[in-house]
Structure formats: structure tokens, C-alpha cells
Motif scaffolding. Structure first.
Motif, short mmCIF file in Angstrom:
data_model
loop_
_atom_site.label_atom_id
_atom_site.label_comp_id
_atom_site.label_asym_id
_atom_site.label_seq_id
_atom_site.Cartn_x
_atom_site.Cartn_y
_atom_site.Cartn_z
N ALA A 1 -1.92 0.87 12.17
CA ALA A 1 -2.44 0.54 10.84
C ALA A 1 -3.63 -0.40 10.98
N GLY A 2 -3.48 -1.40 11.84
CA GLY A 2 -4.58 -2.34 12.06
C GLY A 2 -5.77 -1.69 12.74
N LEU A 3 -5.51 -0.84 13.73
CA LEU A 3 -6.60 -0.18 14.45
C LEU A 3 -7.39 0.76 13.55
N LEU A 4 -6.73 1.32 12.54
CA LEU A 4 -7.42 2.22 11.63
C LEU A 4 -8.11 1.47 10.49
N TYR A 5 -7.58 0.31 10.12
CA TYR A 5 -8.13 -0.44 8.99
C TYR A 5 -9.26 -1.38 9.40
N LEU A 6 -9.14 -2.03 10.55
CA LEU A 6 -10.11 -3.04 10.95
C LEU A 6 -11.55 -2.50 11.00
N PRO A 7 -11.81 -1.34 11.61
CA PRO A 7 -13.19 -0.87 11.61
C PRO A 7 -13.71 -0.53 10.21
N ARG A 8 -12.83 -0.20 9.28
CA ARG A 8 -13.25 0.00 7.89
C ARG A 8 -13.73 -1.32 7.31
N LEU A 9 -13.04 -2.40 7.64
CA LEU A 9 -13.50 -3.72 7.20
C LEU A 9 -14.88 -4.01 7.80
N PHE A 10 -15.07 -3.63 9.07
CA PHE A 10 -16.36 -3.84 9.71
C PHE A 10 -17.47 -3.08 8.97
N VAL A 11 -17.17 -1.84 8.54
CA VAL A 11 -18.15 -1.04 7.81
C VAL A 11 -18.61 -1.81 6.57
N TYR A 12 -17.67 -2.32 5.80
CA TYR A 12 -18.01 -3.04 4.57
C TYR A 12 -18.66 -4.39 4.88
N HIS A 13 -18.22 -5.02 5.98
CA HIS A 13 -18.75 -6.32 6.35
C HIS A 13 -20.24 -6.21 6.72
N THR A 14 -20.64 -5.10 7.32
CA THR A 14 -22.05 -4.95 7.69
C THR A 14 -22.97 -4.99 6.48
N ASP A 15 -22.45 -4.62 5.31
CA ASP A 15 -23.26 -4.64 4.08
C ASP A 15 -23.33 -6.02 3.43
N PHE B 1 -18.48 -10.88 14.49
CA PHE B 1 -18.65 -10.98 13.04
C PHE B 1 -18.43 -12.43 12.58
N ALA B 2 -17.42 -13.09 13.16
CA ALA B 2 -17.13 -14.48 12.77
C ALA B 2 -18.31 -15.40 13.08
N GLU B 3 -19.09 -15.04 14.10
CA GLU B 3 -20.27 -15.83 14.49
C GLU B 3 -21.56 -15.23 13.94
N ASP B 4 -21.44 -14.29 13.00
CA ASP B 4 -22.61 -13.61 12.41
C ASP B 4 -23.50 -12.97 13.47
N ARG B 5 -22.88 -12.36 14.48
CA ARG B 5 -23.63 -11.73 15.57
C ARG B 5 -23.42 -10.22 15.65
N ASN B 6 -22.91 -9.58 14.61
CA ASN B 6 -22.71 -8.13 14.67
C ASN B 6 -24.05 -7.42 14.84
N THR B 7 -24.08 -6.45 15.75
CA THR B 7 -25.31 -5.69 15.98
C THR B 7 -25.16 -4.22 15.61
N LYS B 8 -23.99 -3.81 15.19
CA LYS B 8 -23.75 -2.40 14.86
C LYS B 8 -23.97 -2.14 13.38
N THR B 9 -24.31 -0.89 13.08
CA THR B 9 -24.48 -0.46 11.70
C THR B 9 -23.14 0.01 11.13
N GLY B 10 -23.11 0.17 9.82
CA GLY B 10 -21.92 0.72 9.19
C GLY B 10 -21.59 2.10 9.73
N ARG B 11 -22.62 2.90 9.97
CA ARG B 11 -22.41 4.25 10.53
C ARG B 11 -21.77 4.18 11.92
N GLN B 12 -22.24 3.26 12.75
CA GLN B 12 -21.65 3.12 14.08
C GLN B 12 -20.18 2.71 13.99
N TRP B 13 -19.85 1.84 13.05
CA TRP B 13 -18.45 1.44 12.89
C TRP B 13 -17.61 2.59 12.34
N ARG B 14 -18.21 3.45 11.52
CA ARG B 14 -17.48 4.64 11.04
C ARG B 14 -17.12 5.54 12.22
#
Length: 179
Positions: free
Chosen positions: A57-71, A144-157
Motif C-alpha cells: 500500500a505504501g509502495l503504491l501510494y508514496l510515488p503518487r504523493l511525489f507526483v502531486y508534490h512536484t506541483d 523532497f524534505a530538503e527541497d532537492r527533488n529533480t524528477k518530474t511528475g511524469r517520471q514519478w508516474r
């Protein structure tokens, strides 16, 4: 930021609930070891499945949070909320669930199959890869916690598909035992 959801008090309550759930899980496991029922295998298998479901459940949900977080703009209230959500999901749910899934799974592999069978070796290889995805997500939570994400929402999808694909392969190995 809404203090009811993301404040330190809410974090303490979430950690307490998680600790209670883990304690209940540990008590059940301890009782099974101290007073093993005739169907111990089924109890261990049931606990293993619960741990795997929680982990997946966590492995499937966490990258969805990343997708939204990138925005979300870095430093915004929305971004800070995602940081709290990601950290709690990873540290409070996913880490313990992965550990329990591994512990109980290795016990089953040893006690039931003696680590024998090509399907079991393939399954374990896929679980190792799944654990690698888990660790990759852990590094992303930190980035993400350090505001260093380099991936796009598409990459996280796209990354969101990795655990789903590995889950399918693992389930096929366990149920079909193709070799």
C-alpha cells in the motif's frame, strides 16, 4: 499548515498508534512462538500477508504523493504538508511493514521450503528488487524534505509502476510456482 493534521502533536499521536499496532503484532507473534498452535504455519503466513499488504500500500501510494508534490512550490504550505505525509508514510508504515514482511517471509521460506525451489529463488530476487525500490523511495522522501527533488511528475508516474510490476511477478512465483 493545518496543525490538526501536520503538527507535532498529530505526529506523536500517529507514532503512538503505529507503535501500538506494532506492539499488538509483536505480542501475537510472541504468543505464537511461546504457545505454537498446530497451524503455526497458517498464522505466520497470515501475518506475513498483512505485512506485505501494508508495505505494498505504501509502495503504491508514496510515488503518487511525489507526483502531486512536484506541483507544489518549494516552501509552500502544500509542499510542507506533503513532506509530513511522505515522511510519516515511509517511516511509520512502510519501514516496519517491510521489515516484518522480510522477517516472516524468510521464516516461511526456511521452515516450509528449506530455501529450495527455483520459483522461491526468483521470488526472493524480485523481493530484493522491490526492497531496492523501497530504498530509492526513501532517498526521494529525504530529497523532497530538503527541497532537492529533480524528477518530474511524469517520471514519478513511471516509477509508480515498478512496485506494481514486481508485485505481479512475486504473486505469480508464489501461486503458480512456474519452475
Amino acid at each position: 499548515m493545518n496543525e490538526k493534521q501536520t503538527g507535532e502533536s498529530a505526529g506523536r499521536r500517529a507514532r503512538l498508534r503505529a507503535a501500538i499496532a506494532l506492539a499488538v503484532f509483536a505480542v501475537i507473534a510472541g504468543l505464537l512462538i511461546l504457545y505454537p498452535p498446530d497451524d503455526l504455519y497458517l498464522w505466520i503466513k497470515a501475518l506475513h500477508i498483512v505485512a506485505v499488504i501494508s508495505w505494498m500500500a505504501g509502495l503504491l501510494y508514496l510515488p503518487r504523493l511525489f507526483v502531486y508534490h512536484t506541483d507544489a512550490p518549494p516552501g509552500s504550505a502544500q509542499s510542507e504538508t506533503f513532506k509530513v505525509m511522505e515522511g510519516r508514510l515511509y517511516g511509520t508504515i512502510m519501514q516496519p511493514a517491510m521489515g516484518l514482511a522480510w522477517l516472516l517471509g524468510l521464516y516461511l521460506a526456511w521452515s516450509v521450503y528449506g530455501f529450495q525451489g527455483g520459483w522461491l529463488h526468483a521470488k526472493l530476487a524480485f523481493v530484493v528488487l522491490l526492497s531496492g525500490v523501497h530504498q530509492y523511495y526513501g532517498r526521494a522522501v529525504k530529497a523532497f524534505a530538503e527541497d532537492r527533488n529533480t524528477k518530474t511528475g511524469r517520471q514519478w508516474r513511471i516509477w509508480n509502476e515498478a512496485p506494481a510490476l514486481l508485485m505481479i511477478l512475486i504473486v505469480v512465483m508464489v501461486v503458480v510456482k512456474p519452475f
